[in-house]
Design an enzyme around this catalytic site. Structure first.
Site, PDB file in Angstrom:
ATOM      1  N   PRO A  90      31.345  -3.544  11.395  1.00 30.42           N
ATOM      2  CA  PRO A  90      30.757  -3.427  12.741  1.00 30.42           C
ATOM      3  C   PRO A  90      30.332  -2.007  13.074  1.00 30.42           C
ATOM      4  CG  PRO A  90      32.827  -4.648  12.807  1.00 30.42           C
ATOM      5  CD  PRO A  90      32.732  -4.038  11.460  1.00 30.42           C
ATOM      6  N   GLU A 117      41.807  -5.439   8.905  1.00 32.94           N
ATOM      7  CA  GLU A 117      41.304  -4.567   9.977  1.00 32.94           C
ATOM      8  C   GLU A 117      40.220  -3.639   9.479  1.00 32.94           C
ATOM      9  OE1 GLU A 117      42.876  -6.455  12.544  1.00 32.94           O
ATOM     10  OE2 GLU A 117      42.105  -4.557  13.316  1.00 32.94           O
ATOM     11  N   ARG A 155      14.512 -13.155  -0.532  1.00 33.99           N
ATOM     12  CA  ARG A 155      13.319 -13.905  -0.139  1.00 33.99           C
ATOM     13  C   ARG A 155      12.080 -13.010  -0.060  1.00 33.99           C
ATOM     14  NH1 ARG A 155      11.992 -14.765   5.010  1.00 33.99           N
ATOM     15  NH2 ARG A 155      11.875 -16.999   4.698  1.00 33.99           N
ATOM     16  N   ASP A 170       6.895 -14.023   8.286  1.00 35.87           N
ATOM     17  CA  ASP A 170       8.125 -14.371   9.002  1.00 35.87           C
ATOM     18  C   ASP A 170       8.215 -13.633  10.328  1.00 35.87           C
ATOM     19  OD1 ASP A 170       9.073 -16.099   7.218  1.00 35.87           O
ATOM     20  OD2 ASP A 170      10.476 -14.726   6.251  1.00 35.87           O
TER      21      ASP A 170
HETATM   22  N1  4H4 Z   1      30.094  -7.182  12.151  1.00 35.72           N
HETATM   23  C1  4H4 Z   1      30.104  -7.021  10.801  1.00 35.72           C
HETATM   24  N2  4H4 Z   1      29.034  -6.694  10.081  1.00 35.72           N
HETATM   25  O1  4H4 Z   1      29.404  -6.621   8.806  1.00 35.72           O
HETATM   26  N3  4H4 Z   1      30.703  -6.898   8.673  1.00 35.72           N
HETATM   27  C2  4H4 Z   1      31.168  -7.155   9.897  1.00 35.72           C
HETATM   28  C3  4H4 Z   1      32.568  -7.508  10.203  1.00 35.72           C
HETATM   29  O2  4H4 Z   1      32.916  -7.836  11.331  1.00 35.72           O
HETATM   30  N4  4H4 Z   1      33.444  -7.434   9.135  1.00 35.72           N
HETATM   31  C4  4H4 Z   1      34.809  -7.725   9.298  1.00 35.72           C
HETATM   32  C5  4H4 Z   1      35.786  -8.128   8.442  1.00 35.72           C
HETATM   33  C6  4H4 Z   1      35.700  -6.812   8.584  1.00 35.72           C
HETATM   34  C7  4H4 Z   1      35.933  -5.663   9.397  1.00 35.72           C
HETATM   35  C8  4H4 Z   1      35.442  -4.464   8.951  1.00 35.72           C
HETATM   36  C9  4H4 Z   1      35.606  -3.334   9.718  1.00 35.72           C
HETATM   37  C10 4H4 Z   1      36.258  -3.437  10.930  1.00 35.72           C
HETATM   38  S1  4H4 Z   1      36.422  -2.014  11.852  1.00 35.72           S
HETATM   39  N5  4H4 Z   1      37.919  -1.551  11.705  1.00 35.72           N
HETATM   40  O3  4H4 Z   1      35.539  -1.032  11.255  1.00 35.72           O
HETATM   41  O4  4H4 Z   1      36.139  -2.355  13.212  1.00 35.72           O
HETATM   42  C11 4H4 Z   1      36.733  -4.624  11.395  1.00 35.72           C
HETATM   43  C12 4H4 Z   1      36.582  -5.780  10.619  1.00 35.72           C
END
Ligand code: 4H4
Length: 246
Positions: A90, A117, A155, A170
């Site tokens: 994220p 996490e 794609r 697209d």
């Molecule tokens: N959105 C997203 N785009 O790609 N991956 C995404 C995602 O949610 N991956 C989660 C499993 C893992 C994850 C990664 C990092 C963090 S953290 N600690 O950096 O918040 C929290 C959760």
């Protein structure tokens, strides 16, 4: 093009890649997809890939060494340091069409799918070239994000969709949302296909489709128009669309 997904759930990635565009691209050799499980690079009897976070708090954090060794193997088996290592999280750069378009030119994309996490920050700092995000939300694993990248890039590769143009047409390819699509029957409970689409006049059809794409973008995602320099024709078509609304 080669994709390597670093994942604790390789079967999930392989199964999802057997279908549709990605499956076809793999079958015809345009794309190669490999998976590497960090658990295979552990050295303790419990095959430990995660541990408690320093500083306390909920959840677990993925350990550096199994991830590092899995990525190293993917590089060794692929294009070495020519590979780009991307962590899906994220915290990353939003995965947009322009990001996918840029990625078409990579020889090898190593996609690190986090769980728990997250992963040890020192891995992100020292091993990952970039961090990409599906969006501002947290899902249970980065595998779905990795699969979206594999599908979205595959794609765009020559020969994958058959008619390369269809990828170019697209939605979001030219910074606009897509125009509406229709197929048989012409009349569904009184709702008919726009006359222009039955006219056979390709210039009129193309004009109508561009007007719809501009209008829908203005209605649903006006912020996308901020990044787009409209030509005189496009500006005129958008005005026509808006006038027809009232
Ligand atoms: N959105 C997203 N785009 O790609 N991956 C995404 C995602 O949610 N991956 C989660 C499993 C893992 C994850 C990664 C990092 C963090 S953290 N600690 O950096 O918040 C929290 C959760």
């Amino acid at each position: 093009m080669r994709f390597d997904v670093i994942t604790l759930f390789p079967e999930m990635v392989k199964a999802a890649s057997r279908y549709g565009v990605t499956g076809k691209a793999i079958d015809n050799g345009v794309v190669r997809l490999e998976t590497w499980n960090p658990r295979d690079y552990t050295h303790d009897k419990h095959r430990t890939v995660d541990d408690r976070p320093y500083g306390g708090g909920p959840g677990m954090v993925m350990k550096y060494q199994p991830l590092f060794d899995a990525v190293s193997e993917a590089k060794e088996n692929g294009f070495g340091d020519r590979a780009k290592v991307v962590y899906l999280s994220p915290q990353g750069r939003p995965i947009t069409q322009s990001l996918l378009n840029e990625s078409v030119h990579c020889e090898q994309l190593i996609l690190v799918a986090g769980r728990y996490e997250g992963i040890d920050e020192r891995f992100i700092e020292t091993v990952c070239d970039e961090e990409w995000s599906l969006g501002d939300y947290v899902i249970s694993g980065g595998e779905l994000a990795a699969l979206i990248v594999v599908d979205g890039v595959s794609r765009l590769l020559p020969g994958v969709l058959g008619d390369e143009n269809s990828a170019l047409q697209d939605s979001h390819m030219d910074g606009l949302l897509d125009y509406p699509h229709f197929t048989r029957p012409e009349n569904i409970e009184g709702r008919v296909v726009p006359e222009v689409l039955l006219s056979g006049n390709h210039a009129d059809i193309e004009r109508w489709r561009l007007k719809q794409a501009l209008g829908r973008t203005w209605q649903r995602r006006p912020e996308l128009l901020k990044n787009k320099q409209l030509s005189d024709v496009e500006y005129e078509l958008l005005q026509e669309f808006i006038v027809e609304l009232v």
